[in-house]
Design an enzyme around this catalytic site. Structure first.
Site, PDB file in Angstrom:
ATOM      1  CB  CYS B 165      -0.844  -0.014   1.403  1.00  0.00           C
ATOM      2  SG  CYS B 165      -1.875  -1.452   1.093  1.00  0.00           S
ATOM      3  CG  HIS B 303      -1.576   4.605   5.135  1.00  0.00           C
ATOM      4  ND1 HIS B 303      -1.595   4.551   3.978  1.00  0.00           N
ATOM      5  CD2 HIS B 303      -1.636   3.307   6.011  1.00  0.00           C
ATOM      6  CE1 HIS B 303      -1.579   3.437   3.600  1.00  0.00           C
ATOM      7  NE2 HIS B 303      -1.467   2.450   4.806  1.00  0.00           N
ATOM      8  CD  GLU B 314      -1.142   7.990   8.858  1.00  0.00           C
ATOM      9  OE1 GLU B 314      -2.342   7.792   8.951  1.00  0.00           O
ATOM     10  OE2 GLU B 314      -0.964   8.714   7.938  1.00  0.00           O
ATOM     11  CE  LYS B 335      -5.520   4.347   1.948  1.00  0.00           C
ATOM     12  NZ  LYS B 335      -4.625   5.438   2.621  1.00  0.00           N
ATOM     13  CG  HIS B 340      -6.441   0.773   1.320  1.00  0.00           C
ATOM     14  ND1 HIS B 340      -5.319   1.311   0.631  1.00  0.00           N
ATOM     15  CD2 HIS B 340      -5.699   0.250   2.421  1.00  0.00           C
ATOM     16  CE1 HIS B 340      -4.406   1.352   1.080  1.00  0.00           C
ATOM     17  NE2 HIS B 340      -4.221   0.619   2.273  1.00  0.00           N
ATOM     18  CG  PHE B 401       0.174  -5.761   4.735  1.00  0.00           C
ATOM     19  CD1 PHE B 401      -0.430  -4.771   5.559  1.00  0.00           C
ATOM     20  CD2 PHE B 401      -0.749  -6.873   4.176  1.00  0.00           C
ATOM     21  CE1 PHE B 401      -1.548  -5.174   5.947  1.00  0.00           C
ATOM     22  CE2 PHE B 401      -2.094  -7.087   4.830  1.00  0.00           C
ATOM     23  CZ  PHE B 401      -2.462  -6.432   5.576  1.00  0.00           C
TER      24      PHE B 401
END
Lengths: 82, 413
Positions: B165, B303, B314, B335, B340, B401
């Site tokens: 991502c 994010h 975050e 998002k 996403h 990830f």
């Protein structure tokens, strides 16, 4: 039922149009796939795979390089039927 | 003595995504706070036993500009990227640039997953001979970068960062590097993803990453809400044209903003769980690289994926990196509206960051019914928030990830 050469030409023109965008009326017997229709080797294989399915024939890889023109392909497919 | 480093201007934008088929309609829908999550109008749930049956799919008609032969030679991820790239290139005014001075960096998280799985079905159901000869060029992760380089005649290099991502933002960061290193004057950067597929949804659901709010999909993506329970899968592509300040000035190009700072770090920690140290390190590096003060950062496009742990973590990382100077920041998680986009996320959110700086408006974060009391910063909730005039900086984060942390700082033109 075997297809006539005219039916094969029509069917092939549809496949060529579908895969490459070349107009069906430009797919004529005397046209060269590479020089006239600007079809690259991967697109040619795509046409072969689709033509095999449509006309229920097998076009071996070693034959594909001999199919320079649309007419060559029509003749080969017509002969390979049955 | 080395020459002073080129500033990197953003001169073109393009996108196809769940909010819109171009930049203008996307921005309008974003400012209006539009949710794009919908229940699938197919039988996937019944047929495959999916626990999650909704996502944010690209707007209908977004790919109409592609010819049929073009779309037959491109995986959906490649189609999205190609349409977005053509838009961005036209938006930049189709700059005249020598082929060897034009580069491409387009990332993806997964690559051509639809093509991969479709052609495996062909092998099983119809035999090996029926496999599409274009399969490999379509499924390879570098397909979009390669096809865009051919489309534009870009020969300075075509690269494909693959960092889950974070891929789209890594593409922005690497494109900045191509200009700064003198490898190119213009670089087309971005990210793409088309992975709304039953297998992918099942896999993300089984790792407990997806929201399970099947009864109310439109409000499922709810970053910073106390009841957030995972992300909503989206899809699409976004492309930006980056250009050296000198090259942009010489042709009188419109500059939306500058891509001024980048930070890249790896957590080396866990394959899916985030690490505050890695995030803070990337953010700190980006802010230092942009040569701005913490006070200058007035907007964060986060994010913020709507996961229980990630969202607040975050913001705490941002606070750590900025030494607690965050009162001036207004946060948006777009998002909440787009879902996403995985490898497309950082690219689309770079577009939103650039537009926020350009229009001095932070897009809203929607679906917050009860703001998580742990939220340490001000969120642009439900309606757009005005940003100040003068010189401002916007921070965009993308984490993937595998522990990939990318932060980019955009500054106003």
């Amino acid at each position: 039922m075997a297809h006539t050469e005219n039916e094969i030409l029509e069917g092939l023109a549809e496949i060529v149009n579908e895969e490459t965008g070349v107009a069906t009326e430009d797919v004529k017997l005397e046209k060269s796939f590479t020089d006239d229709l600007d079809i690259d080797s991967i697109s040619m294989m795509t046409i072969v795979v689709n033509a095999e399915e449509k006309f229920d024939v097998r076009i071996p890889d070693e034959e594909v390089k001999n199919l320079a023109t649309v007419g060559d392909a029509v003749k080969y497919i017509a002969g390979a039927q049955n | 003595m080395s020459a002073p480093r080129s500033r990197v201007a953003v001169t073109g934008l393009g996108t196809v995504n769940p909010l819109g088929g171009d930049v203008a309609s996307t921005w309008e829908a974003a400012l209006a706070g539009t949710s794009t999550a919908r229940t699938f109008d197919n039988d996937w749930k019944e047929r495959y036993g999916l626990s999650v049956d909704f996502a944010c799919q690209i707007v209908p008609g977004a790919l109409d500009s592609l010819t049929r032969p073009e779309s037959k030679k491109l995986d959906p991820s490649g189609q999205y990227a190609m349409v977005a790239a053509r838009q961005a290139w036209a938006d930049a005014g189709a700059p005249e640039v020598a082929p060897e001075r034009l580069g491409v960096v387009v990332g993806t998280g997964i690559g051509g997953i639809w093509t991969t799985l479709d052609q495996w079905d062909v092998v099983r159901e119809r035999g090996a001979r029926r496999v599409n000869p274009y399969t490999v060029p379509m499924l390879m992760a570098n397909s979009s970068a390669a096809n865009i380089s051919m489309e534009l005649g870009a020969r300075a290099g075509a690269h494909t960062p693959v960092s889950a991502c974070a891929s789209g933002s890594e593409a922005v960061a690497l494109g900045m590097g191509m200009i700064r290193d003198g490898r190119a004057d213009v670089v087309v950067v971005g990210g793409t993803e088309a992975s709304i597929h039953p297998m992918t949804i099942a896999a993300f659901a089984n790792i407990r990453a997806l929201s399970g709010r099947v009864d109310d999909p439109q409000t499922a993506s709810r970053p910073y809400d106390v009841d957030r329970d995972g992300f909503v899968l989206g899809e699409g592509a976004a492309i930006l044209v980056l250009e050296s300040e000198e090259h942009a000035a010489a042709r009188g190009a419109r500059v939306y903003a500058y891509a001024s700072g980048r930070g890249m770090a790896a957590d080396a920690h866990h394959i899916s769980a985030p690490s505050p140290e890695g995030q803070a390190s990337a953010i700190r590096e980006a802010v230092e690289d942009a040569d701005v003060a913490a006070q200058d950062i007035v907007h964060l496009n986060s994010h913020g994926t709507s996961t229980p742990l990630g969202d607040i973590g975050e913001l705490n990382s941002v606070s750590t990196a900025l030494g607690g100077i965050t009162d001036q920041i207004v946060v948006s998680s777009t998002k909440s509206m787009t879902g996403h986009l995985l490898g497309g996320a950082g690219a689309l959110e770079s577009v939103f960051s650039v537009l926020a700086s350009h229009h001095r408006l932070a897009p809203p974060t929607i679906n917050i019914e009860n703001l998580d009391p742990e939220t340490p910063m001000r969120i642009a909730q439900d309606t757009p928030a005005e940003l100040p005039g003068g010189d401002i900086a916007v921070l965009n984060n993308a984490f993937g990830f595998g522990g990939h942390d990318i932060a980019v700082v955009f500054t106003s033109a």
